[in-house]
Design an enzyme around this catalytic site. Structure first.
Site, PDB file in Angstrom:
ATOM      1  CG  HIS A  49      -2.053  -1.007   1.075  1.00  0.00           C
ATOM      2  ND1 HIS A  49      -3.040  -0.931   0.124  1.00  0.00           N
ATOM      3  CD2 HIS A  49      -2.303  -2.143   1.775  1.00  0.00           C
ATOM      4  CE1 HIS A  49      -3.858  -1.969   0.242  1.00  0.00           C
ATOM      5  NE2 HIS A  49      -3.437  -2.714   1.241  1.00  0.00           N
ATOM      6  CD  GLN A 151      -0.989  -9.205   4.732  1.00  0.00           C
ATOM      7  OE1 GLN A 151      -0.129  -8.561   4.150  1.00  0.00           O
ATOM      8  NE2 GLN A 151      -2.137  -8.674   5.128  1.00  0.00           N
ATOM      9  CD  GLU A 153      -4.770  -9.418   2.993  1.00  0.00           C
ATOM     10  OE1 GLU A 153      -4.928  -8.360   3.636  1.00  0.00           O
ATOM     11  OE2 GLU A 153      -3.791  -9.607   2.259  1.00  0.00           O
ATOM     12  CB  ALA A 178      -7.871  -3.171   6.673  1.00  0.00           C
ATOM     13  CG  ASP A 179      -7.616  -5.992   2.354  1.00  0.00           C
ATOM     14  OD1 ASP A 179      -8.314  -5.342   1.566  1.00  0.00           O
ATOM     15  OD2 ASP A 179      -6.390  -5.825   2.465  1.00  0.00           O
TER      16      ASP A 179
END
EC number: 4.1.2.53
Length: 267
Positions: A49, A151, A153, A178-179
């Site tokens: 990001h 990850q 997610e 978050a995701d």
């Protein structure tokens, strides 16, 4: 050169040590070095990001190298070519985002290992990781010292978590709050009770499978929860968020301003 490659972060995970980290999103080696002097166990250099190029990642690895904090790189994706570059510049621990299936996990494992264990391209003579060809037996040492984190997610990843945990070569699984919360229908709300229940369950399943469990919690209370649930590598802040909070708080001492909340609880 008879140097032995070591990875203190991986060794800590093997021993079950709790390791506290910080997210680096500022893309500068100067900020990375400042963070490295603070004493965090690990520092995540974010290439997903944050707008980091491979050369940016390289410079931040150099900045962190003299200190005890251990660097972890999150590339923008888990492609074989990108992984090769990131490993060649000296990364020993990778966090690969958006791993939804066991097959994806196996592909990432293969991309990070030299033959015959995988398909990592050979170029040690031009790689910082091998000290430009000066480390003896580098390929075998690199395979052994590499730490691979993936990850989980998304809803799909949750459905495949047990299969992902069975993939040999995965050292740890990181829950992306978050995701994950967005995928579950609770965008920007990782604190929702249902999301919290799922996070706790995932951490338990990960540790029960003999893997390390990781999390990013910008809210200290959430970080403490995750540690209590068994997560053993937890990032407790993001450099850019801490910077904006400090800026806003300092300005508020002298001016009446309307700004974003300094108590944001999600990444």
């Amino acid at each position: 050169m008879n140097a032995l490659l070591s990875n203190p972060f991986k060794e800590g995970l093997r021993k079950g040590d709790t390791q506290i980290g910080l997210w680096l999103s500022s893309t500068t080696s100067y900020m990375a070095e400042i963070a490295a002097t603070s004493g965090y166990d690990w520092l995540l250099i974010d290439g997903e990001h944050a707008p980091n190029t491979v050369q940016d990642l390289y410079h931040q690895l150099q900045a962190i190298a003299p200190y005890a904090s251990q660097p972890v790189i999150r590339p923008i994706e888990g492609s074989k070519a990108l992984i090769k570059q990131v490993l060649d510049i000296g990364a020993q621990t990778l966090l690969i985002p958006m791993v939804d299936t066991a097959e994806q996990a196996r592909q990432v494992v293969s991309a990070t290992r030299y033959p015959p264990l995988g398909q990592r391209g050979v170029g040690a003579s031009v790689a910082r990781a091998a000290r430009w060809g000066r480390i003896d037996n580098y390929m075998a040492q690199a395979n052994e010292s590499l730490c691979l984190l993936v990850q989980v997610e998304s809803k799909v990843a949750l459905e495949n978590l047990d299969a992902i945990l069975e993939v040999e070569g995965i050292d740890g699984v990181f829950i992306g709050p978050a995701d994950l919360s967005a995928s579950l229908g609770y965008p920007d709300n990782a604190g929702h009770p249902e999301v919290q229940r799922i996070i706790e369950s995932c951490i338990y399943r990960i540790r029960a499978a003999g893997k390390a469990a990781g999390f990013l919690a910008v809210d200290p209370a959430m970080a403490q929860k995750c540690l209590a649930w068994g997560a053993n590598f937890v990032a407790v802040g993001v450099d850019t968020m801490l910077y904006t909070e400090a800026l806003d708080s300092r300005l508020a001492m002298f001016k009446s301003v309307q700004s974003v909340s300094t108590a944001k609880r999600s990444y």
